[in-house]
Design a protein around this motif. Structure first.
Motif, PDB file in Angstrom:
ATOM      1  N   ASP A  28       1.126  -1.328   0.065  1.00 46.88           N
ATOM      2  CA  ASP A  28      -0.101  -0.015   0.052  1.00 46.88           C
ATOM      3  C   ASP A  28       0.829   1.091   0.074  1.00 46.88           C
ATOM      4  OD1 ASP A  28      -2.487  -1.355   0.209  1.00 46.88           O
ATOM      5  OD2 ASP A  28      -2.194  -1.785   2.363  1.00 46.88           O
ATOM      6  N   ALA A  29       1.804   1.036   0.794  1.00 38.20           N
ATOM      7  CA  ALA A  29       2.865   2.269   0.777  1.00 38.20           C
ATOM      8  C   ALA A  29       3.537   2.454  -0.699  1.00 38.20           C
ATOM      9  CB  ALA A  29       4.132   1.924   1.822  1.00 38.20           C
ATOM     10  N   VAL A  30       3.883   1.403  -1.498  1.00 38.67           N
ATOM     11  CA  VAL A  30       4.162   1.803  -2.669  1.00 38.67           C
ATOM     12  C   VAL A  30       3.099   2.573  -3.681  1.00 38.67           C
ATOM     13  CG1 VAL A  30       5.168   0.725  -5.065  1.00 38.67           C
ATOM     14  CG2 VAL A  30       5.802  -0.145  -2.749  1.00 38.67           C
ATOM     15  N   ARG A  31       2.070   2.092  -3.477  1.00 38.71           N
ATOM     16  CA  ARG A  31       0.976   2.732  -4.403  1.00 38.71           C
ATOM     17  C   ARG A  31       0.830   4.058  -3.900  1.00 38.71           C
ATOM     18  NH1 ARG A  31      -1.086  -2.223  -4.935  1.00 38.71           N
ATOM     19  NH2 ARG A  31      -1.353  -3.125  -7.031  1.00 38.71           N
ATOM     20  N   ARG A  32       0.582   4.294  -2.478  1.00 36.23           N
ATOM     21  CA  ARG A  32       0.449   5.847  -2.113  1.00 36.23           C
ATOM     22  C   ARG A  32       1.448   6.740  -2.578  1.00 36.23           C
ATOM     23  NH1 ARG A  32       1.996   8.481   2.121  1.00 36.23           N
ATOM     24  NH2 ARG A  32       2.857   6.506   3.065  1.00 36.23           N
ATOM     25  N   THR A  33       2.783   6.310  -2.098  1.00 40.31           N
ATOM     26  CA  THR A  33       3.711   7.141  -2.389  1.00 40.31           C
ATOM     27  C   THR A  33       3.991   7.535  -3.757  1.00 40.31           C
ATOM     28  OG1 THR A  33       5.450   5.493  -2.148  1.00 40.31           O
ATOM     29  CG2 THR A  33       4.874   6.543  -0.057  1.00 40.31           C
ATOM     30  N   THR A  34       3.970   6.540  -4.454  1.00 39.69           N
ATOM     31  CA  THR A  34       4.166   6.818  -6.126  1.00 39.69           C
ATOM     32  C   THR A  34       3.011   7.677  -6.587  1.00 39.69           C
ATOM     33  OG1 THR A  34       3.322   4.632  -6.734  1.00 39.69           O
ATOM     34  CG2 THR A  34       5.544   4.544  -6.366  1.00 39.69           C
ATOM     35  N   ALA A  35       1.708   7.591  -6.348  1.00 38.89           N
ATOM     36  CA  ALA A  35       0.771   8.322  -6.636  1.00 38.89           C
ATOM     37  C   ALA A  35       0.764   9.692  -6.247  1.00 38.89           C
ATOM     38  CB  ALA A  35      -0.656   7.731  -6.169  1.00 38.89           C
ATOM     39  N   GLU A  36       1.413   9.949  -4.932  1.00 39.06           N
ATOM     40  CA  GLU A  36       1.773  11.133  -4.580  1.00 39.06           C
ATOM     41  C   GLU A  36       2.966  11.879  -5.312  1.00 39.06           C
ATOM     42  OE1 GLU A  36       0.498  10.335   0.054  1.00 39.06           O
ATOM     43  OE2 GLU A  36       2.603  10.697  -0.329  1.00 39.06           O
ATOM     44  N   VAL A  37       3.868  11.044  -5.840  1.00 42.97           N
ATOM     45  CA  VAL A  37       4.684  11.694  -6.614  1.00 42.97           C
ATOM     46  C   VAL A  37       4.271  12.006  -7.963  1.00 42.97           C
ATOM     47  CG1 VAL A  37       6.988  11.386  -7.751  1.00 42.97           C
ATOM     48  CG2 VAL A  37       6.853  10.494  -5.495  1.00 42.97           C
ATOM     49  N   ALA A  38       3.267  11.525  -8.444  1.00 43.90           N
ATOM     50  CA  ALA A  38       2.676  11.857  -9.749  1.00 43.90           C
ATOM     51  C   ALA A  38       1.925  13.195  -9.694  1.00 43.90           C
ATOM     52  CB  ALA A  38       1.539  10.574 -10.350  1.00 43.90           C
ATOM     53  N   GLU A  39       1.257  13.530  -8.538  1.00 44.38           N
ATOM     54  CA  GLU A  39       0.517  14.668  -8.424  1.00 44.38           C
ATOM     55  C   GLU A  39       1.494  15.884  -8.721  1.00 44.38           C
ATOM     56  OE1 GLU A  39      -1.613  15.007  -4.744  1.00 44.38           O
ATOM     57  OE2 GLU A  39      -2.625  13.072  -5.255  1.00 44.38           O
ATOM     58  N   VAL A  40       2.859  15.878  -8.214  1.00 46.42           N
ATOM     59  CA  VAL A  40       3.547  16.833  -8.163  1.00 46.42           C
ATOM     60  C   VAL A  40       4.828  16.978  -9.101  1.00 46.42           C
ATOM     61  CG1 VAL A  40       3.061  17.419  -5.923  1.00 46.42           C
ATOM     62  CG2 VAL A  40       5.107  16.102  -6.342  1.00 46.42           C
TER      63      VAL A  40
END
Ligand code: 56B
Length: 327
Positions: free
Chosen positions: A6-18
């Motif tokens: 879950d941490a991989v999915r969440r943190t990579t999505a957060e990078v994608a936002e910015v």
């Protein structure tokens, strides 16, 4: 507490936002899934769940090798499954295929924990029958030593014991791998926050699932939680499909085969957006497909995209280059 996947999915999505240097093109994803290569009727005719056995031990030919040995072999492959490019000719098939032949020659002895714990760089090169020093040869041997040592200290020398202790959970097995094997802790800091990729830990669990066909040592009830494996080949496929876009400066540097620093913002953006793009493609498939059963798992889509990239590696633009132990 949030699990590692879950941490991989969440943190990579957060990078994608910015992210500023790498972008995901949503229109390209929509046309890929609605009328392109990944539309419903083409996916129906592709067998995305098939794991490519070519480079690996094959249960029919290697029936004399037990499951523990097959498992031990996969742990060893994925301990050194990174950065082949500095050699120019070395590829995944030489490493996995070379180790396979060595396992066959030695009846599995080369991947015993005692052997892994003390292998040297030149010996490893001999196992793979590679004619010159491997890139990062000492580091590769060290990672195998770390694996052999941890298996000896905590799992009676058997990788299969670690797998059994995960109790059929991919997420738990990734957690155990990370807890015992520092070399697999593929994470970095991006603008002050940790980003988790765990490429080799995840690909190892995916390889067990593929090699054991989801049975026995390869049975993981939460296998769908694994993400794609952030390597240097899949981004090339996604660029060619128009799904990923690099800004002009990054595109120029990658094309010029300029090395980018491991852990740099541009490297993290490439890797994180590759993981996230695969998740967005799957989301689009779930929305667009009438037969939801045709939507693959993240790792199945990864296998497909990786194979596409490998088939085109002679004609494609260069991949990005970062000297690392993680992928
Ligand atoms: N995303 C993703 N990356 C993967 C693999 C595999 C092999 N998986 C085996 C598992 C089942 C099948 O039998 C496959 O053959 C290797 N790699 C990565 O690619 C790069 C190698 O590139 P090149 O230098 O061109 O050989 C390097 O970073 C390597 O770590 C994969 O499946 N997915």
């Amino acid at each position: 507490m949030e699990g590692p996947l879950d941490a991989v999915r969440r943190t990579t999505a957060e990078v994608a936002e910015v992210a500023e240097r790498v972008k995901i093109n949503r229109a390209a994803i929509s046309s890929l899934v609605r009328e392109g290569k990944l539309r419903e009727d083409s996916v129906r005719s592709l067998d995305l769940s098939k794991w490519d056995e070519t480079d690996h031990l094959d249960p029919s030919q290697d029936a004399h090798l037990d499951n523990d040995t097959r498992c031990q072999y996969l742990f060893a492959v994925d301990a050194i499954n990174f950065c082949f490019w500095p050699d120019g000719e070395l590829e995944y098939e030489h490493v996995a295929g070379g180790l396979k032949e060595s396992v066959r020659r030695t009846g599995g002895a080369c991947v015993s924990s005692e052997s892994l714990a003390k292998v040297t760089g030149p010996e490893l090169r001999g196992w793979l029958s590679w004619p010159r020093p491997l890139p990062q040869e000492r580091e590769r041997a060290r990672l195998l030593n770390e694996l052999g040592g941890a298996l000896n200290a905590h799992f009676g020398g058997r990788a299969s014991e670690m797998v059994r202790r995960a109790g059929g959970s991919a997420s738990e097995l990734v957690r155990l791998i990370l807890a015992h094997l520092p070399g697999f802790r593929d994470a970095c800091v991006y603008r002050g926050r940790q980003v988790f990729l765990y490429k080799r830990a995840q690909i190892l669990v995916g390889d067990l699932y593929g090699s054991f066909r989801g049975q026995g040592l390869g049975a993981f009830r939460d296998v769908g939680k694994l993400t794609m494996f952030a390597d240097y080949r899949v981004p090339v496929t996604l660029l060619e499909l128009g799904v990923l876009e690099y800004d002009a400066d990054l595109a120029r540097r990658v094309r010029a085969r300029e090395e980018i620093a491991s852990g740099s913002e541009e490297e993290v953006e490439i890797r994180a957006l590759t993981v996230h793009a695969v998740e967005v493609i799957l989301e689009e498939m779930r929305e667009a497909f009438e037969d939801k059963a045709l939507v693959p798992k993240s790792i199945e889509l990864d296998w497909f995209l990786w194979r596409e990239g490998e088939n085109r590696r002679e004609v494609s633009d260069p991949h990005h280059r970062a000297l690392t132990v993680f992928y």
